[in-house]
Write a protein that holds these residues in place. Structure first.
Motif, PDB file in Angstrom:
ATOM      1  N   TYR A  77      44.058  36.127  -6.802  1.00 15.20           N
ATOM      2  CA  TYR A  77      44.972  35.977  -7.976  1.00 15.20           C
ATOM      3  C   TYR A  77      44.503  35.300  -9.162  1.00 15.20           C
ATOM      4  N   HIS A  78      43.585  34.295  -8.737  1.00 11.13           N
ATOM      5  CA  HIS A  78      42.964  33.745 -10.556  1.00 11.13           C
ATOM      6  C   HIS A  78      42.232  34.733 -11.111  1.00 11.13           C
ATOM      7  N   VAL A  79      41.580  35.629 -10.382  1.00  9.70           N
ATOM      8  CA  VAL A  79      40.891  36.677 -10.907  1.00  9.70           C
ATOM      9  C   VAL A  79      41.769  37.735 -11.800  1.00  9.70           C
ATOM     10  N   ARG A 135      44.692  36.955 -13.136  1.00 10.48           N
ATOM     11  CA  ARG A 135      45.396  36.089 -14.137  1.00 10.48           C
ATOM     12  C   ARG A 135      44.217  36.521 -15.255  1.00 10.48           C
ATOM     13  N   LYS A 136      43.019  35.925 -14.788  1.00  7.99           N
ATOM     14  CA  LYS A 136      42.014  35.709 -16.104  1.00  7.99           C
ATOM     15  C   LYS A 136      41.792  37.338 -16.730  1.00  7.99           C
ATOM     16  N   THR A 149      55.411  36.875 -14.137  1.00  6.51           N
ATOM     17  CA  THR A 149      54.976  35.625 -13.805  1.00  6.51           C
ATOM     18  C   THR A 149      55.905  34.293 -14.213  1.00  6.51           C
ATOM     19  N   LYS A 168      55.070  31.269 -12.221  1.00  7.85           N
ATOM     20  CA  LYS A 168      54.537  29.808 -12.688  1.00  7.85           C
ATOM     21  C   LYS A 168      55.880  28.927 -12.534  1.00  7.85           C
TER      22      LYS A 168
END
Length: 385
Positions: free
Chosen positions: A49-51, A53-54, A111, A244
């Motif tokens: 998920y962090h990838v 988002r980036k 999000t 979020k």
């Protein structure tokens, strides 16, 4: 005591349930469902998920290099539309950076990241302004600027543009969420969805002082943006990208905030779907009108159907009516003298009747025909008698 067929079926079904035996049809249906679920499982091969988002957030970040590339791409697109060069148009779309901002908007909405959404929208509006200014200046300075076929194509929104935008947004959203780098896929999506040419056509509308062309091209661009973002947002929701939940940005997520985030997400989804449907209505109406006109044939551009009905009412014994263009060659100096020649286009109507018409009837026919064919050159009459 002999059991009938219905009772035997009940006994057999109870036996199958008791021993976990599934009928052949049920097994086949279950296996088919599992096969389809495995084949179309978009969650398989998902990046962390962090990838994700980036990748999406990076599209909302603008800098000087980004804007310079945008101006260069817009200039190439203007040349392509001005000269009907497909190669130049495709080349401009390959380096066009607009897709990143659209996908960033989709991520922010999916999000509930208000700050990201506002930043991405502001970046998209800034890029639109640069594109419109660049294209307007180009078409003001171009000595050959005219309404080319490419400009017309990119200022005529249809349902097909909507469908391409949906498919492209789905592919772009899916590509940005995979383990592998999505660069090649995103370039292909940028070409398919054609974000830049409609903006270029809108700039031509400003340069030519044509408000209808400007609004039509801008609406086609809006169709692409809205439905690309909608499809990409659908992919993100299917992958269950985390919301979020820190709604007040205080660094603490309470149970109440988590519950409100879930409710807000459902509300936003309903509003987005309703808004996009309303936004697409003019496009659907325009497409329906285009299909209706096309189904009448090219010849009916002269109002053949209507004029035929009018002629039949005033000319007894009307057999046929048609309109067509003819090109005749005119020789100056004589063909044998090698004189120069010119071509003349004539619009000729032909009326066929069962009997010879009087001069008054012919004049009435000419007046009726000229109402729908202002550029009429002459009318030719023929009769069976």
């Amino acid at each position: 005591m002999e059991l009938n067929k219905q009772q035997l079926r009940r006994v057999r079904d109870r036996h199958h349930r008791r021993h976990g035996i599934k009928p052949a049809a049920a097994r086949v249906a279950r296996d088919a469902r599992r096969f389809l679920a495995r084949s179309f499982n978009v969650r398989e091969g998902r990046a962390p998920y962090h990838v994700i988002r980036k990748r999406f957030v990076s599209g909302a970040q603008l800098n000087g290099t980004h804007l310079c590339i945008l101006i260069v791409a817009m200039t190439i697109a203007c040349i392509g539309l001005d000269t009907n060069s497909d190669i130049a148009i495709v080349g401009a779309m390959l380096i066009c950076p607009l897709m990143g901002s659209v996908l960033a908007v989709a991520y922010g909405v999916a999000t509930l990241d208000r700050r990201l959404t506002e930043q991405a929208l502001a970046g998209l509006l800034l890029q639109m302004a640069f594109c419109l200014v660049t294209s307007t200046i180009y078409f003001r300075l171009s000595p050959i600027a005219s309404t080319t076929a490419a400009i017309t194509d990119n200022s005529t929104p249809t349902v097909w543009d909507l469908a391409i935008a949906l498919a492209g947004g789905f592919a772009g959203g899916l590509g940005n969420t995979r383990d592998q780098e999505p660069a090649t896929l995103i370039s292909g999506v940028a070409v398919a969805t054609a974000l830049m040419p409609p903006l270029c056509a809108a700039g031509y509308g400003i340069a030519a002082a044509s408000l209808p062309l400007f609004l039509s091209a801008l609406y086609e661009f809006g169709i692409n943006v809205v439905f690309i973002a909608l499809a990409a947002e659908g992919v993100l929701l299917a992958l269950r990208v985390p919301l979020k939940r820190d709604l007040n940005d205080d660094g603490i997520v309470t149970d109440e905030e988590s519950r409100l985030a879930d409710e807000l997400s459902r509300k936003v989804r309903r509003r987005v779907i309703a808004g996009t449907i309303v936004f697409a209505i003019p496009c659907m109406l325009f497409t329906a009108g285009s299909i209706g006109s096309a189904s009448q044939g090219v010849q009916d551009g002269y109002g053949v159907v209507q004029t035929t009905r009018e002629l039949a009412a005033v000319l007894p014994g009307l057999e046929d009516y048609s309109v067509g263009s003819e090109v005749s060659a005119n020789m100056t100096g004589g063909a044998t003298d090698g004189g120069a020649g010119s071509a003349t286009r004539e619009v000729v109507a032909r009326v066929s009747t069962q009997r010879e018409l009087s001069d008054a009837e012919k004049e009435t026919a000419r007046r009726l025909i000229r109402l729908n064919v202002p550029e009429l050159t002459r009318v030719e009459f023929s009769s069976a008698s």
